[in-house]
Write a protein that holds these residues in place. Structure first.
Motif, PDB file in Angstrom:
ATOM      1  N   ARG A 182       9.097   3.310   1.469  1.00 57.70           N
ATOM      2  CA  ARG A 182       7.712   3.974   2.164  1.00 57.70           C
ATOM      3  C   ARG A 182       6.558   2.753   2.077  1.00 57.70           C
ATOM      4  O   ARG A 182       5.985   2.780   3.051  1.00 57.70           O
ATOM      5  N   PHE A 183       6.691   1.810   1.056  1.00 54.39           N
ATOM      6  CA  PHE A 183       5.957   0.622   0.998  1.00 54.39           C
ATOM      7  C   PHE A 183       5.936  -0.258   2.311  1.00 54.39           C
ATOM      8  O   PHE A 183       5.105  -0.447   2.918  1.00 54.39           O
ATOM      9  N   TYR A 184       7.143  -0.431   2.656  1.00 52.49           N
ATOM     10  CA  TYR A 184       7.426  -1.284   3.657  1.00 52.49           C
ATOM     11  C   TYR A 184       7.133  -0.648   5.139  1.00 52.49           C
ATOM     12  O   TYR A 184       6.888  -1.214   6.107  1.00 52.49           O
ATOM     13  N   ASP A 185       7.322   0.654   4.965  1.00 55.13           N
ATOM     14  CA  ASP A 185       7.151   1.306   6.195  1.00 55.13           C
ATOM     15  C   ASP A 185       5.713   1.368   6.437  1.00 55.13           C
ATOM     16  O   ASP A 185       5.274   1.381   7.574  1.00 55.13           O
ATOM     17  N   SER A 186       4.848   1.702   5.379  1.00 52.07           N
ATOM     18  CA  SER A 186       3.207   1.370   5.658  1.00 52.07           C
ATOM     19  C   SER A 186       2.899  -0.129   5.888  1.00 52.07           C
ATOM     20  O   SER A 186       1.829  -0.324   6.778  1.00 52.07           O
ATOM     21  N   PHE A 187       3.640  -1.096   5.550  1.00 50.71           N
ATOM     22  CA  PHE A 187       3.556  -2.552   5.817  1.00 50.71           C
ATOM     23  C   PHE A 187       3.674  -2.672   7.156  1.00 50.71           C
ATOM     24  O   PHE A 187       2.907  -3.446   7.781  1.00 50.71           O
ATOM     25  N   LYS A 188       4.782  -2.252   7.718  1.00 52.49           N
ATOM     26  CA  LYS A 188       4.837  -2.683   9.121  1.00 52.49           C
ATOM     27  C   LYS A 188       4.151  -1.844  10.074  1.00 52.49           C
ATOM     28  O   LYS A 188       3.725  -2.642  11.153  1.00 52.49           O
ATOM     29  N   ASN A 189       3.437  -0.910   9.756  1.00 52.54           N
ATOM     30  CA  ASN A 189       2.592   0.036  10.371  1.00 52.54           C
ATOM     31  C   ASN A 189       1.184  -0.402  10.305  1.00 52.54           C
ATOM     32  O   ASN A 189       0.244   0.253  11.022  1.00 52.54           O
TER      33      ASN A 189
END
Length: 244
Positions: free
Chosen positions: A131-138
Motif C-alpha cells: 500500500r505504501f508503494y501504491d501511494s508512492f507511485k500514484n
C-alpha cells in the motif's frame, strides 16, 4: 530524484549531504527476474517539469559513496505484497456478494479467511508495504498520510538527503518530492524480504524508480512498520542509493 527535489528538501529542513561511507549489503536472489514486484505506469505518458536526475543518481551530486550490493541465493522470507493485496480485495468482494445473496455460511468462511490473512503478521506487513508503494507511485498524499504512524518518532530518509523526523515534516517532504512529477510513476521492487517480531516488522528490498527520459535509479530500502491497535503503520522509510 531530481536535484531540485533534494535542494527543496534541504531548504525546507536545513538538510546537509550525508557523510561519505562505504558499506556492503547482502541481498537475496541472484536472478534478475526472481522475487520481483512491479508497479508499472498506465499508457499515460510521464512528463517532468524540470530537468530530471533519476532516483538514486542524486548521490553523484554529493560526496556519498554508494553501497556495493552483493547477492546470494537465499530466498527465505520472500513474498509478494502486491498478490496479498489482490487476495484481500478478492476475498472482500466475494464476502460482499455472499452477504447480498444471503449465503451466510459462505460469508462466515470468507470472514474467517480474511481474519487469517490479517493475523498472518508477515502477510500483513507485506500488504502494508504494498500500500505504501501504491501511494508512492500514484503521488497519493491522502493515502500516504493514513499509512504512517503519527508522532515525533517517525523518520524518513529520501535518497541523498538526511533524515526527516516527525509526522508533519515527513508528510511535507513527500509533497516536495512529488512536486516534480506527473503520475503514475514506474516502480519496481526486487529482492523483497520481510521480518517480523512482536509488534514490529520491517521490509528490505531494492527499489527502482523510473520517469520519462531516465534510466532506472536504484535504492536499497528499509521500511519499518509498527502494529498499533491491530493495524500496521510505517514509522521509518530509509532509501540509500546503491551501485548495481
Amino acid at each position: 530524484m531530481p536535484s531540485s527535489c533534494i535542494n527543496n528538501l534541504r531548504k525546507h529542513y536545513s538538510l546537509s549531504p550525508p557523510n561519505p561511507y562505504q558499506c556492503n549489503v547482502g541481498l537475496v536472489g541472484s536472478s534478475a527476474r526472481r522475487n520481483t514486484i512491479r508497479f508499472m505506469p498506465s499508457q499515460r505518458q510521464l512528463k517532468l517539469r524540470t530537468s530530471a536526475v533519476p532516483f538514486g543518481r542524486i548521490f553523484q551530486l554529493s560526496s556519498l559513496r554508494p553501497c556495493q550490493v552483493k547477492q546470494s541465493d537465499d530466498t527465505e522470507g520472500n513474498l509478494s505484497g502486491e498478490s496479498i493485496m489482490l487476495d484481500e480485495e478478492i476475498l472482500k468482494r466475494e464476502l460482499q456478494i455472499a452477504i447480498e445473496e444471503e449465503d451466510y455460511v459462505q460469508a462466515a468462511k470468507l470472514r474467517d479467511s480474511l481474519k487469517m490473512l490479517d493475523e498472518d503478521s508477515k502477510t500483513s506487513v507485506l500488504a502494508a508495504n504494498a500500500r505504501f508503494y501504491d501511494s508512492f507511485k500514484n503521488g497519493d498524499l491522502a493515502t500516504m498520510q493514513g499509512l504512517w504512524a503519527r508522532g515525533d518518532n517517525v523518520c524518513c530518509v529520501h535518497p541523498g538527503a538526511s533524515g526527516i523526523s516527525g509526522y508533519d515534516p515527513v508528510m511535507e517532504s513527500w509533497e516536495v518530492v512529488w512536486m516534480n512529477y506527473e503520475f503514475p510513476l514506474a516502480i519496481e521492487l526486487k529482492n523483497v524480504r520481510v521480518h517480523v517480531r512482536g509488534n514490529v516488522g520491517y521490509v528490505t528490498c531494492i527499489e527502482f524508480v523510473r520517469t520519462k527520459g531516465t534510466s532506472w535509479g536504484g535504492q536499497f530500502v528499509t521500511n519499518v512498520f509498527e502494529k498499533l491497535d491491530g493495524q500496521w503503520f510505517i514509522c521509518i522509510h530509509h532509501a540509500s542509493p546503491v551501485d548495481l
